[in-house]
Design a protein around this motif. Structure first.
Motif, PDB file in Angstrom:
ATOM      1  N   TYR A 116       0.836  -1.211   0.000  1.00  0.00           N
ATOM      2  CA  TYR A 116       0.000   0.000   0.000  1.00  0.00           C
ATOM      3  C   TYR A 116       0.867   1.256   0.000  1.00  0.00           C
ATOM      4  O   TYR A 116       0.549   2.253  -0.663  1.00  0.00           O
ATOM      5  CB  TYR A 116      -0.918  -0.020   1.227  1.00  0.00           C
ATOM      6  CG  TYR A 116      -1.703   1.255   1.422  1.00  0.00           C
ATOM      7  CD1 TYR A 116      -2.821   1.521   0.641  1.00  0.00           C
ATOM      8  CD2 TYR A 116      -1.314   2.192   2.387  1.00  0.00           C
ATOM      9  CE1 TYR A 116      -3.550   2.708   0.818  1.00  0.00           C
ATOM     10  CE2 TYR A 116      -2.028   3.366   2.567  1.00  0.00           C
ATOM     11  CZ  TYR A 116      -3.145   3.619   1.779  1.00  0.00           C
ATOM     12  OH  TYR A 116      -3.839   4.782   1.952  1.00  0.00           O
ATOM     13  N   ARG A 117       1.962   1.198   0.748  1.00  0.00           N
ATOM     14  CA  ARG A 117       2.861   2.349   0.820  1.00  0.00           C
ATOM     15  C   ARG A 117       3.668   2.523  -0.460  1.00  0.00           C
ATOM     16  O   ARG A 117       4.306   3.554  -0.662  1.00  0.00           O
ATOM     17  CB  ARG A 117       3.807   2.194   2.010  1.00  0.00           C
ATOM     18  CG  ARG A 117       3.131   2.422   3.360  1.00  0.00           C
ATOM     19  CD  ARG A 117       4.079   2.135   4.498  1.00  0.00           C
ATOM     20  NE  ARG A 117       3.542   2.604   5.782  1.00  0.00           N
ATOM     21  CZ  ARG A 117       4.060   2.308   6.963  1.00  0.00           C
ATOM     22  NH1 ARG A 117       5.143   1.535   7.027  1.00  0.00           N
ATOM     23  NH2 ARG A 117       3.508   2.773   8.064  1.00  0.00           N
ATOM     24  N   GLY A 118       3.669   1.499  -1.298  1.00  0.00           N
ATOM     25  CA  GLY A 118       4.297   1.638  -2.601  1.00  0.00           C
ATOM     26  C   GLY A 118       5.735   1.209  -2.690  1.00  0.00           C
ATOM     27  O   GLY A 118       6.422   1.559  -3.652  1.00  0.00           O
ATOM     28  N   GLY A 119       6.224   0.436  -1.763  1.00  0.00           N
ATOM     29  CA  GLY A 119       7.607  -0.018  -1.864  1.00  0.00           C
ATOM     30  C   GLY A 119       7.921  -1.174  -0.957  1.00  0.00           C
ATOM     31  O   GLY A 119       7.412  -1.241   0.161  1.00  0.00           O
ATOM     32  N   ILE A 120       8.711  -2.094  -1.440  1.00  0.00           N
ATOM     33  CA  ILE A 120       9.156  -3.236  -0.643  1.00  0.00           C
ATOM     34  C   ILE A 120      10.669  -3.167  -0.546  1.00  0.00           C
ATOM     35  O   ILE A 120      11.373  -3.132  -1.564  1.00  0.00           O
ATOM     36  CB  ILE A 120       8.725  -4.563  -1.276  1.00  0.00           C
ATOM     37  CG1 ILE A 120       7.200  -4.689  -1.271  1.00  0.00           C
ATOM     38  CG2 ILE A 120       9.350  -5.743  -0.526  1.00  0.00           C
ATOM     39  CD1 ILE A 120       6.677  -5.931  -1.960  1.00  0.00           C
ATOM     40  N   GLY A 121      11.176  -3.129   0.655  1.00  0.00           N
ATOM     41  CA  GLY A 121      12.617  -3.067   0.845  1.00  0.00           C
ATOM     42  C   GLY A 121      12.995  -3.577   2.210  1.00  0.00           C
ATOM     43  O   GLY A 121      12.136  -3.956   3.008  1.00  0.00           O
ATOM     44  N   GLY A 122      14.284  -3.615   2.465  1.00  0.00           N
ATOM     45  CA  GLY A 122      14.777  -4.100   3.747  1.00  0.00           C
ATOM     46  C   GLY A 122      15.929  -5.056   3.561  1.00  0.00           C
ATOM     47  O   GLY A 122      16.426  -5.263   2.454  1.00  0.00           O
ATOM     48  N   ARG A 123      16.343  -5.657   4.656  1.00  0.00           N
ATOM     49  CA  ARG A 123      17.495  -6.557   4.647  1.00  0.00           C
ATOM     50  C   ARG A 123      17.031  -8.005   4.601  1.00  0.00           C
ATOM     51  O   ARG A 123      16.062  -8.384   5.260  1.00  0.00           O
ATOM     52  CB  ARG A 123      18.346  -6.318   5.892  1.00  0.00           C
ATOM     53  CG  ARG A 123      19.469  -7.330   6.080  1.00  0.00           C
ATOM     54  CD  ARG A 123      20.418  -6.924   7.172  1.00  0.00           C
ATOM     55  NE  ARG A 123      21.325  -8.003   7.539  1.00  0.00           N
ATOM     56  CZ  ARG A 123      22.414  -7.854   8.284  1.00  0.00           C
ATOM     57  NH1 ARG A 123      22.732  -6.651   8.734  1.00  0.00           N
ATOM     58  NH2 ARG A 123      23.184  -8.881   8.577  1.00  0.00           N
ATOM     59  N   VAL A 124      17.737  -8.808   3.813  1.00  0.00           N
ATOM     60  CA  VAL A 124      17.490 -10.244   3.740  1.00  0.00           C
ATOM     61  C   VAL A 124      18.824 -10.961   3.890  1.00  0.00           C
ATOM     62  O   VAL A 124      19.755 -10.724   3.110  1.00  0.00           O
ATOM     63  CB  VAL A 124      16.832 -10.651   2.402  1.00  0.00           C
ATOM     64  CG1 VAL A 124      16.639 -12.162   2.337  1.00  0.00           C
ATOM     65  CG2 VAL A 124      15.495  -9.939   2.225  1.00  0.00           C
ATOM     66  N   ASP A 125      18.923 -11.822   4.903  1.00  0.00           N
ATOM     67  CA  ASP A 125      20.130 -12.627   5.105  1.00  0.00           C
ATOM     68  C   ASP A 125      19.958 -13.973   4.424  1.00  0.00           C
ATOM     69  O   ASP A 125      18.997 -14.699   4.696  1.00  0.00           O
ATOM     70  CB  ASP A 125      20.384 -12.823   6.598  1.00  0.00           C
ATOM     71  CG  ASP A 125      21.007 -11.592   7.232  1.00  0.00           C
ATOM     72  OD1 ASP A 125      22.241 -11.460   7.157  1.00  0.00           O
ATOM     73  OD2 ASP A 125      20.259 -10.758   7.784  1.00  0.00           O
ATOM     74  N   VAL A 126      20.891 -14.309   3.549  1.00  0.00           N
ATOM     75  CA  VAL A 126      20.811 -15.537   2.766  1.00  0.00           C
ATOM     76  C   VAL A 126      22.021 -16.412   3.069  1.00  0.00           C
ATOM     77  O   VAL A 126      23.166 -15.970   2.942  1.00  0.00           O
ATOM     78  CB  VAL A 126      20.776 -15.245   1.253  1.00  0.00           C
ATOM     79  CG1 VAL A 126      20.748 -16.543   0.454  1.00  0.00           C
ATOM     80  CG2 VAL A 126      19.565 -14.399   0.910  1.00  0.00           C
ATOM     81  N   ALA A 127      21.760 -17.651   3.483  1.00  0.00           N
ATOM     82  CA  ALA A 127      22.814 -18.658   3.596  1.00  0.00           C
ATOM     83  C   ALA A 127      22.798 -19.456   2.301  1.00  0.00           C
ATOM     84  O   ALA A 127      21.762 -20.011   1.926  1.00  0.00           O
ATOM     85  CB  ALA A 127      22.563 -19.573   4.796  1.00  0.00           C
TER      86      ALA A 127
END
Length: 303
Positions: free
Chosen positions: A85-96
């Protein structure tokens, strides 16, 4: 009941000790114990019971631990709708990531995600059964398996199969089989082998090749790193198995398809169910699927 307290029960169920839960949640073991005791007083039921020097969940505790996953997943879905709804997807993703699978997928994944997702990669080369444990401490785990269906250890995780990568026989460039269109198990009987440790998927495949050839192979070395396998094969110290997409062409080795046995590995991404519902994590999984379809071609699995 507060979700953060239910999560402690889930962590205790997964990790097996108060000290392990404390390390994962960055609080003291006494604080973990106090919060569980407080929850017990709230609901009026014992949630843990003694087990040796530690504790384990009671039946009521396991019920609430399972409920924690459900509640956390719902919260994550709602947060995802809010992010959209806010118009954006972001953030941190830790991948092994298993390095040989990461070589195939991560460059295109990082490019696809762009600057909105802070992707942090941690490389791990572990036995197939151990990928589930990595999911406790990472948002996503990129691993592999040889069997068509996931191991029992992966049960309870969100598993997305990304692509099927053929596993070829690696021989030195000067080897008589280097120019062959394919080889059968009987063609490599008696060869010296550069293998991997027991419990790793490629070792299970070696055993199957031995059975089909009707002869046990002499194993010269057991190493985990595919680049080291490449170097030892190129030096003429034996033959081995290497994944087709992630093996560099040339370098003194030749890859020859193995006929007569199913040899593909399935590269998958794993996550805890509630973590997979987080908007940025779900976005990353979707990007992984697109990257896998582009890389895998006809070997890619249906989404």
């Amino acid at each position: 009941m507060e979700l953060r307290d239910l999560i402690l029960l889930r962590e205790l169920d997964d990790r097996g000790s108060l000290s392990a839960v404390a390390r994962a949640t960055q609080v003291t073991p006494s604080a973990v114990s106090q919060r569980i005791r407080s929850l017990e007083r709230t609901i009026g039921l014992p949630l843990t019971e003694p087990l040796g020097r530690g504790v384990r969940l009671t039946e009521a505790g396991r019920l609430l631990a399972a409920g924690a996953i459900e509640v956390a997943a719902v919260v994550a879905r709602v947060e995802g709708r809010l992010a959209a709804y806010r118009g954006g997807i972001g953030g941190r993703v830790d991948v092994a990531a298993l390095p040989s699978a990461g070589v195939v997928l991560l460059p295109s994944l990082i490019a696809a995600l762009g600057a909105d997702v802070d992707l942090r990669v941690h490389d791990h080369d572990v036995a197939e059964a151990d990928y589930a444990a990595l999911a406790r401490d990472h948002d996503l785990v990129i691993g592999h398996r040889m069997a068509p269906t996931p191991l029992p250890d992966w049960r309870g995780l969100h598993v997305v199969d990304l692509l099927r990568e053929p596993i070829d026989i690696a021989v030195p460039e000067a080897h008589p089989l280097a120019g062959s269109g394919s080889v059968r198990p009987s063609d490599i009987a008696g060869e010296r082998w550069i293998g991997v440790p027991g419990g790793y998927p490629f070792d299970d495949l070696r055993v199957a090749v031995e059975a089909a050839a009707g002869e046990r192979f002499a194993i010269g070395q057991r190493v985990r790193d595919n680049r080291l396998v490449e170097a030892l094969v190129a030096a003429g110290l034996g033959i081995g198995m290497l994944p087709r997409f992630s093996t560099r062409p040339g370098g003194g080795i030749a890859l020859v398809p193995l006929a007569g046995l199913p040899t593909g590995r399935i590269v998958s991404v794993l996550a805890r169910p509630d973590v997979a519902e987080r908007a940025v994590v779900a976005h990353t999984i979707d990007a992984l699927r697109r990257c896998a379809r582009a890389i895998g071609g006809v070997d890619a699995l249906a989404p």
